[in-house]
Structures are given as structure tokens and as C-alpha cells.
Design a protein around this motif. Structure first.
Motif, mmCIF file in Angstrom:
data_model
loop_
_atom_site.group_PDB
_atom_site.id
_atom_site.type_symbol
_atom_site.label_atom_id
_atom_site.label_comp_id
_atom_site.label_asym_id
_atom_site.label_seq_id
_atom_site.Cartn_x
_atom_site.Cartn_y
_atom_site.Cartn_z
ATOM 1 N N ARG A 380 -4.075 15.205 6.985
ATOM 2 C CA ARG A 380 -4.872 13.992 6.773
ATOM 3 C C ARG A 380 -6.312 14.245 7.186
ATOM 4 O O ARG A 380 -6.581 14.828 8.210
ATOM 5 C CB ARG A 380 -4.315 12.837 7.624
ATOM 6 C CG ARG A 380 -3.326 11.972 6.912
ATOM 7 C CD ARG A 380 -2.555 11.147 7.916
ATOM 8 N NE ARG A 380 -3.435 10.230 8.635
ATOM 9 C CZ ARG A 380 -3.660 8.974 8.239
ATOM 10 N NH1 ARG A 380 -3.083 8.489 7.182
ATOM 11 N NH2 ARG A 380 -4.462 8.206 8.940
ATOM 12 N N ALA B 23 3.217 1.142 4.225
ATOM 13 C CA ALA B 23 2.549 1.985 3.234
ATOM 14 C C ALA B 23 3.370 2.094 1.962
ATOM 15 O O ALA B 23 2.829 2.222 0.866
ATOM 16 C CB ALA B 23 2.302 3.375 3.810
ATOM 17 N N LYS B 47 -0.253 6.189 -2.214
ATOM 18 C CA LYS B 47 0.033 7.323 -3.097
ATOM 19 C C LYS B 47 0.314 8.600 -2.300
ATOM 20 O O LYS B 47 1.303 9.294 -2.554
ATOM 21 C CB LYS B 47 -1.149 7.564 -4.061
ATOM 22 C CG LYS B 47 -1.553 6.344 -4.880
ATOM 23 C CD LYS B 47 -2.695 6.642 -5.801
ATOM 24 C CE LYS B 47 -3.991 7.057 -5.115
ATOM 25 N NZ LYS B 47 -4.639 5.981 -4.330
ATOM 26 N N SER B 48 -0.581 8.887 -1.359
ATOM 27 C CA SER B 48 -0.385 10.119 -0.571
ATOM 28 C C SER B 48 0.888 10.030 0.256
ATOM 29 O O SER B 48 1.626 11.017 0.395
ATOM 30 C CB SER B 48 -1.583 10.353 0.350
ATOM 31 O OG SER B 48 -2.735 10.610 -0.406
HETATM 32 N N1 LIG Z 1 -0.297 8.302 9.882
HETATM 33 C C1 LIG Z 1 -0.663 7.045 9.578
HETATM 34 N N2 LIG Z 1 -0.774 6.134 10.566
HETATM 35 C C2 LIG Z 1 -1.130 4.870 10.272
HETATM 36 N N3 LIG Z 1 -1.377 4.422 9.058
HETATM 37 C C3 LIG Z 1 -1.291 5.266 8.011
HETATM 38 C C4 LIG Z 1 -0.922 6.626 8.236
HETATM 39 N N4 LIG Z 1 -0.896 7.251 7.024
HETATM 40 C C5 LIG Z 1 -1.240 6.338 6.113
HETATM 41 N N5 LIG Z 1 -1.459 5.140 6.691
HETATM 42 C C6 LIG Z 1 -1.819 3.908 6.025
HETATM 43 O O1 LIG Z 1 -0.923 3.735 4.947
HETATM 44 C C7 LIG Z 1 -1.614 3.244 3.812
HETATM 45 C C8 LIG Z 1 -1.425 4.152 2.632
HETATM 46 O O2 LIG Z 1 -2.142 5.338 2.868
HETATM 47 P P1 LIG Z 1 -2.205 6.545 1.820
HETATM 48 O O3 LIG Z 1 -0.820 6.851 1.404
HETATM 49 O O4 LIG Z 1 -3.025 7.592 2.382
HETATM 50 O O5 LIG Z 1 -2.975 5.847 0.586
HETATM 51 P P2 LIG Z 1 -3.638 6.522 -0.698
HETATM 52 O O6 LIG Z 1 -3.292 7.949 -0.706
HETATM 53 O O7 LIG Z 1 -3.067 5.766 -1.834
HETATM 54 O O8 LIG Z 1 -5.102 6.313 -0.564
HETATM 55 C C9 LIG Z 1 -3.058 3.054 4.226
HETATM 56 O O9 LIG Z 1 -3.233 1.703 4.608
HETATM 57 C C10 LIG Z 1 -3.188 3.953 5.395
HETATM 58 O O10 LIG Z 1 -4.150 3.445 6.278
#
Ligand SMILES: Nc1ncnc2c1ncn2[C@@H]1O[C@H](COP(=O)(O)OP(=O)(O)O)[C@@H](O)[C@H]1O
Ligand SMILES: [Mg+2]
Lengths: 381, 221
Positions: A380, B23, B47-48
């Protein structure tokens, strides 16, 4: 393909480790420098101790091989008799027995004169060597002059000297004895035993071929002569050398302890370097984990890095330590080759082992930390 | 049912100190061999997170993950790593090549820790296939963005995976370079029967996809 390439292919952790270390050469170099200093400190302080010990042992000479038997004055025994000497000769299986009479007398040559110890001995060749002239097998006539007295009176073999009015031809000037000795010849004159007053002997010196033989002789003499009454006291010079050896053992442990402190400091610096570099490489390690590299392999890779730092520092430190040892021994003992003795090799191996061990130990925490980070977190942004 | 990968009723919650972020919400998803699926959606829509769960980098809070028909939801870290190596190739937006290794070594990297005598030949052929046969010994900083992504694709393919997961693979590339990377994906899934799942904002990916899944606020639309 070179041997090194082959090694790297076989041990991928090493390949990765080497590349990672070359990424920040200055930082790796400084970490290695810490280990070099630590290894150098331990090895050269250890070798310094060995040099001191060797020097001291040279000073002491072979005294560990000698024992002195003297009458036990507390029991009222003033001198050792012919019978005592015979018993001692029977008890000693391996070594020369030299009964000694001694007195202080006026010794003169021409207008020079001095008061010195005069020893009466039958067989001085068992204890001494000649610098000039020849020591006869049995001293029946003539005198042997110690190097100090010879210098004082300006004596050479062939001269005549007078001892309390009696004239002797000088057969030999004795070699200066470096070490401590029971009957030091340096400032003495040695004459035939009959020429010194008295019937008995003030002491009997036993010169054995080894420390162990000396010890066995001492035991046998005590058994033979002290059975009924404590006739003689037996003094083993080994007790001195044993004490000195013990002292140098403690000194060496202390010196190495001081050296180890610098290695601990080096370990902390490696811990710091490895921690920094694994934090910088968080994402990379995350990618490694994502594509299927196991935790254990990540740990191995980082330990290999720390180990390489340790091996590099250890090897360079060992080479420098040998150089320092050669210089030290050339200076102190006049014998640079004295560096290459078993005790010193042990110190070098010990120092390198400590160096590599410290490095690997310091790599453990960063390795564990890197391997346990979840790859999602590492990737990340 | 011959889905190579499947999510059933998957939830992913993050506990961020009091506030729980959801998420992924009740996500059902699957992909078949040779299929090109794109996942679209606004930033922060999950998505990620979904890609990480598909790639066995992360475990769902609830629900089940099937890989080649096998339930892989609750595997140990070690087993997940083994499955990632065997089944999955990853491609990242920022390439994530190892800067100290050559192109060839980067491609070999997933095989490095393990006895794999043919890896070097496979890596060489893969780099030739992605058009970098002349760049084997170049380091990443000597390559352009498009070339780096090609190296990353070759790396993803080195263990002959069944699934290729790409998180915004064209995000750091210009349009034309992005298109050539997508052409490469298209070729791979046709020739190697690999399922390609790509997360993207890039509308031109739509032209290549068999199917597009839209995620909004953690839910599939
Ligand atoms: N390790 C984590 N801890 C807390 N919140 C997370 C974590 N990983 C992702 N999120 C939250 O989960 C949501 C989806 O994130 P992500 O899958 O990265 O979205 P995208 O890839 O579609 O931009 C977001 O609101 C992000 O802040
Ligand atoms: Mg994302």
C-alpha cells in the motif's frame, strides 16, 4: 561461469544480499568498518596478551624445570649431608642433581676486588653454559666466573683470580642467565666444592628435563627424605610459573573483554543499518512475498546480508590484526614470526567468529520484522 | 463449474480505531480461464481490496474464496505463499521491479528461492516474447515505463500462472504504451488460457474486456 556466480546461483539469498549491500556502499562500508574495528580489537588485544606472556616466559627461562632442596631450619637442620644428597640422587630419575655450598668471599684480580657469593659445586655444567672458555665435566681445580663479576674484575679465561687469598685459574666465563634462577651465576664465582668450608651443603638444585619431571622429582624427594621428620623443604619454581600463567590468563580475558565492547557497538551499528535498509525496501520485500517468496527465504536473505557484512569485516579485521601482531612481536620480542602460534590463531578465529556472530545476531530482528510484515501492508502506498 | 477463481459472499472490514470501514460488501465474483475481466469503480470503492483477496494476499473477514475449485479461505501464510507462486501473477501500477537486479534477474526472481533449472531459459524467452530480448541485462532505471511494465508482465508469467491480477497496469503509462500492454494481456489470455483480471480507470481497457464488473462503495453493481 565463475565460482562466485555459481555460488550465487545456488544460494539466491546471497545474490540478493550482495546486490542489496552494493546499493548503498558507504553505509555498508561503515557497518563493515565497525566490525573490522571490533575484530581487530579482540584479536590484537588477545595477541598482545600472548606477546606479554611470551616475553615473561622468556624472562623466566626454564625455571619451571628446577627445584631447590634446602635444609629445614625450623627442625634445627642446618645443612644437607652426603647421605641426603645420595637419597636425592636416588629419588630423581630424570635430571641433574647439583649440591651447592655457598659463602661470601673477597674476590680479587690485580688491584680490582669485590665481595661476592662463591658457590662450591662439583658439576656446574649441569646448570650453566660457558660464554668463553670451557666448563670441565667435574670441577676439581680452577674457577668459573659469572658474567657480572667477570665484567667487574675484567676477567677472561686463562687469567688468575684470588678468592680469600687462594689463587685460581679461570676456566670459563659463564653466559649471562636471562631468567630467574635458583642459583644465579651472574654475580658469582664457582669453585670446586671442597674449597668452600663445611661438610654439608646449603642447598641441592635439581634440574629436570621438563616441568613434569621436576614435579615428579619433588614428590619423590619429599617421600624419601621427609618420611620420619621434615628434614628438607622442597621449593618448586613451577609454583611461580603457574601463578604467572594464571595472571596472564586473567589479563587476556580482561583485554578481550574490552575488545568485545567495541564489537557490541559494531553490532548495534549493523542492527541500525539493517533496520534502515529493510524499512527502505519494505515494498520490494512485499513484492517478493507477493510473487511467492516464503517468509523463511526473506529471513535468510536479510541474515545473509548481515552475515556478509560480518564476514567482510571479519576477514579484513583478521588481516589487519595479523599485521598488528607481526609489528608488535617484531618490536617487543624481536621475533615477528611469534605471531603465528596456536594461541594467536585461536584469538583470530575467536574474533572473526564473534564478528560474524554479532552481525548475524544483529540481523535477526530486522529480518524477523521484514518477514512478518503482511505484503498487503507493504504494497500500500 | 470451471471457474478458476471465485468469491462467494465476501466481506472485508477494516477496524480503524473505533470506526469500521467496510471495503467489500457481500461480493460474489468469478473468472474463467482465458477470460479478460475488468474491475472499474471510483477511488476507494474497494477494487484493490478485492484484487488482494483474489490474489491470496489478504483474507476476507467473511465469505469464501475458491481457487481452482479448492477452498483457500483459511490457509496458513505458508500455503497461501505456495498457491500464489503456483497460480497467480501480479502486475502493479508502479511496476515494483527490484532496482538492483537486471531485467532477466527480475523475471527470474519468483523462481530464485527454489530449485528451478529451466527458469533462466524461460525468463529469456518471456523477455523476448514481450519484445525485450535486447534488454536482458538492463537494470530497471535503464528502461522506460512501458519496458518496465513489460518486464513486470514477464515476471508475472514466469511460473505459468492460471490467473493474472493487474492493479491499474496502465495507470503510469501513456495511452499508446498502455495500449501495447493491453495487447500483450489479450495475447496472453488467448494463447496461455490465463484469466486476466485488471482493475482500471482506463476506459480503453473496456475494448479488450469480455466482461466489466463495477464496484461502488464495496458493492458489485
Ligand atoms: N489496511 C487498511 N486499513 C484501513 N482501511 C483500509 C485498508 N485498506 C483499504 N482500506 C479502506 O478500504 C477502502 C477501499 O480501499 P481500496 O480497496 O484501496 O480502494 P480502491 O483500490 O478502489 O481505490 C477505502 O476506504 C480504504 O480507505
Ligand atoms: Mg486501488
Amino acid at each position: 561461469m565463475s565460482v562466485l556466480d555459481d555460488l550465487f546461483r545456488r544460494v539466491p539469498a546471497l545474490l540478493m544480499a550482495r546486490r542489496n549491500l552494493s546499493r548503498n556502499r558507504i553505509r555498508s562500508g561503515l557497518a563493515v568498518l565497525g566490525i573490522i574495528i571490533g575484530v581487530l580489537a579482540i584479536a590484537s588485544l588477545g595477541m598482545f596478551g600472548t606477546t606479554l606472556r611470551t616475553g615473561a616466559t622468556q624472562q623466566l627461562g626454564d625455571i619451571g624445570n628446577e627445584i631447590s632442596v634446602s635444609p629445614n631450619f625450623q627442625e634445627g637442620i642446618e645443612e644437607l649431608t652426603e647421605r641426603d644428597v645420595d637419597e636425592i640422587r636416588r629419588a630423581v630419575t630424570d635430571g641433574a642433581v647439583v649440591p651447592v655450598r655457598s659463602e661470601s668471599k673477597l674476590v680479587s684480580r690485580g688491584d680490582r676486588q669485590t665481595v661476592t657469593t662463591v658457590y662450591g659445586m662439583e658439576d656446574p655444567g649441569a646448570l650453566y653454559e660457558a660464554e668463553e672458555g670451557r666448563i670441565p665435566d667435574r670441577l676439581r681445580q680452577g674457577a668459573l666466573v659469572g658474567s657480572g663479576t667477570a665484567g667487574l674484575l675484567d676477567v677472561e679465561p686463562g687469567n688468575t683470580i684470588s678468592v680469600d687469598g687462594r689463587t685460581y685459574r679461570v676456566s670459563a666465563v659463564l653466559a649471562e642467565q636471562q631468567g630467574i634462577s635458583l642459583v644465579s651465576p651472574n654475580n658469582a664465582v664457582i669453585v670446586p666444592v671442597e674449597d668452600v668450608n663445611g661438610t654439608g651443603y646449603s642447598q641441592v638444585v635439581v634440574s629436570a628435563d621438563s616441568g613434569q619431571a621436576a614435579n615428579e622429582s619433588a614428590v619423590a624427594i619429599r617421600e624419601a627424605l621427609n618420611e620420619r621428620e621434615e628434614r628438607v623443604s622442597v621449593f618448586e619454581l613451577q609454583s611461580i610459573t603457574a601463578g604467572i600463567n594464571e595472571f596472564f590468563g586473567i589479563l587476556n580475558a580482561f583485554l578481550i573483554g574490552i575488545g568485545s565492547i567495541s564489537l557490541v557497538v559494531a553490532g548495534v551499528s549493523i542492527l541500525n543499518v539493517m533496520l534502515m535498509s529493510t524499512i527502505e525496501r519494505r515494498q520490494e520485500i512485499g513484492v517478493l512475498r507477493a510473487v511467492g517468496v516464503q517468509r523463511g527465504d526473506v529471513i535468510r536473505m536479510i541474515l545473509a546480508e548481515a552475515g556478509l557484512l560480518g564476514v567482510a569485516g571479519g576477514v579484513i579485521g583478521a588481516i589487519l590484526a595479523v599485521g598488528a601482531g607481526v609489528a608488535l612481536n617484531a618490536f617487543v620480542l624481536n621475533d615477528p614470526l611469534a605471531t603465528f602460534q596456536a594461541a594467536n590463531l585461536l584469538y583470530i578465529v575467536l574474533a572473526v567468529g564473534f564478528g560474524v556472530g554479532t552481525s548475524v545476531l544483529s540481523g535477526l530482528y530486522p529480518a524477523w520484522k521484514a518477514a512478518n510484515e503482511r505484503p498487503v501492508e507493504a504494497l500500500r502506498k | 463449474m470451471n471457474h478458476i477463481i471465485e468469491l462467494q459472499r465476501v466481506w472485508k472490514r477494516y477496524d480503524t480505531g473505533g470506526e469500521v470501514v467496510e471495503a467489500l460488501k457481500d461480493v460474489d465474483f468469478h473468472a474463467d480461464p482465458g477470460e479478460f475481466v475488468t474491475v472499474m469503480g471510483p477511488s476507494g470503492s474497494g477494487k484493490s481490496t478485492m484484487l488482494n483477496v483474489l490474489g491470496l494476499l489478504d483474507t476476507p473477514t467473511e465469505g469464501t474464496v475458491y481457487l481452482d475449485g479448492q477452498d483457500v479461505t483459511d490457509l496458513s501464510d505458508r500455503e497461501m505463499t505456495v498457491h500464489r507462486k503456483r497460480f497467480i501473477g501480479f502486475i502493479f501500477q508502479s511496476f515494483h521491479l527490484i532496482p538492483t537486479l537486471s531485467a532477466l534477474e527480475n523475471v527470474e526472481m519468483p523462481t530464485l528461492f527454489g530449485d528451478d533449472p529451466t527458469a533462466r531459459d524461460r525468463a529469456t524467452r518471456l523477455l523476448e516474447r514481450v519484445g525485450l530480448g535486447e534488454r536482458l541485462d538492463h537494470r530497471p532505471d535503464q528502461l522506460s515505463g512501458g519496458q518496465k511494465q513489460r518486464v513486470a508482465i514477464a515476471r508475472a508469467l514466469i511460473n505459468e500462472p492460471r490467473i493474472l491480477l493487474a492493479d491499474e497496469p496502465t495507470g503510469n503509462l501513456d495511452r499508446a504504451t498502455g495500449r501495447s500492454v493491453l495487447d500483450l494481456f489479450d495475447e496472453i489470455r488467448r494463447e496461455d488460457d490465463v484469466a486476466v483480471i485488471a482493475v482500471t480507470h482506463d476506459p480503453q481497457i473496456g475494448d479488450y474486456a469480455d466482461r466489466t464488473v463495477e464496484l461502488i462503495d464495496g458493492r458489485i453493481q
